[in-house]
Design an enzyme around this catalytic site. Sequence first.
Site, mmCIF file in Angstrom:
data_model
loop_
_atom_site.group_PDB
_atom_site.id
_atom_site.type_symbol
_atom_site.label_atom_id
_atom_site.label_comp_id
_atom_site.label_asym_id
_atom_site.label_seq_id
_atom_site.Cartn_x
_atom_site.Cartn_y
_atom_site.Cartn_z
ATOM 1 N N ASP A 31 7.292 29.611 9.050
ATOM 2 C CA ASP A 31 6.211 28.785 8.730
ATOM 3 C C ASP A 31 6.316 27.648 9.215
ATOM 4 O OD1 ASP A 31 4.612 28.946 5.358
ATOM 5 O OD2 ASP A 31 4.412 27.236 6.504
ATOM 6 N N ASP A 46 4.828 28.536 14.441
ATOM 7 C CA ASP A 46 3.183 28.498 14.255
ATOM 8 C C ASP A 46 2.729 29.688 14.958
ATOM 9 O OD1 ASP A 46 0.537 27.836 14.595
ATOM 10 O OD2 ASP A 46 0.802 26.092 15.947
ATOM 11 N N TYR A 138 -14.073 33.155 7.474
ATOM 12 C CA TYR A 138 -12.772 33.794 6.861
ATOM 13 C C TYR A 138 -13.172 35.363 6.521
ATOM 14 C CZ TYR A 138 -9.423 34.641 3.516
ATOM 15 O OH TYR A 138 -8.265 35.009 2.583
ATOM 16 N N VAL A 171 -6.199 34.489 -5.800
ATOM 17 C CA VAL A 171 -4.787 34.418 -6.327
ATOM 18 C C VAL A 171 -4.594 33.026 -6.600
ATOM 19 C CG1 VAL A 171 -2.351 35.026 -5.848
ATOM 20 C CG2 VAL A 171 -4.302 36.209 -4.679
#
Length: 241
Positions: A31, A46, A138, A171
Amino acid sequence: MKVIITGGASGIGLATATLLAGQGAQVACLDLEPGVPAPLVGVKADVADDESVRAAVESAAERLGGLDVLVNNAGIGAAGTVEDNPDDEWRRVFEVNVFGIVRTTRAALPYLRRSARAAIVNTCSVAAVVGLPDRALYSSSKGAVLALTRAMATDLLADGVRVNCVNPGTVDTPWVGRLLDAAADPAAERVALAARQPTGRLVTADEVAAAIAYLASPAAGAVTGTSLAVDGGMHDLRPRR
Ligand code: NAD
């Protein structure tokens, strides 16, 4: 089971890491901000940077002593119609959501091929399969994830590496928290998002984690090239309101 999860320090990734670790897996969370609680192993990475990904996957696989499962989960959101974003923003989102999966998978495959139970699970989205308003960028990135999942599943049949994806609805993660914070009326926006799902509520990160854990497990040994909807019925059901 030895597992790498990208975007493993928050939301769906962290819930999956916690679930799998609770089942006895050794889990490395790759992460940008890899602060995760023990026994999870945090590794800075990354996914938009090939060198960073290669170094992180190598370091994680060495620390775990091999690799059985890769969960390509790191992703970023983007709002807007096809007219609303400049080329640089399209590139930025594809760098993470699509090319991030390419880079991480490329780096992980030499390790996965040595596993007798290798599996890859990609975090896709209901946005890949339905038309949502203001989500052109997206949605197209997640459409690419769905196509890539099937293509990789085909190519990796001979290597015994299964590849599947999960398609979550909305979510309840820090991501959606940020979306709500940015809305003019966060409470009304939360009600609208919940109402969009036939079950009338948001999906939990734990519910998506359970689906990822299934696809990653030998119980799904005959499952490859598929997408598992965890969306409260958003894709398939048309209830009367
Ligand atoms: P989140 O923001 O809570 O977690 C995402 C994690 O990814 C963060 O820890 C972040 O630091 C990390 N990350 C972002 N860019 C990165 C990069 N370049 N390199 C490495 N790590 C990076 O989000 P979430 O809701 O848990 O989302 C996880 C995945 O689920 C994403 O791929 C997202 O598209 C997908 N998804 C989310 C929803 C939802 O409603 N929350 C719905 C469908 C799909």
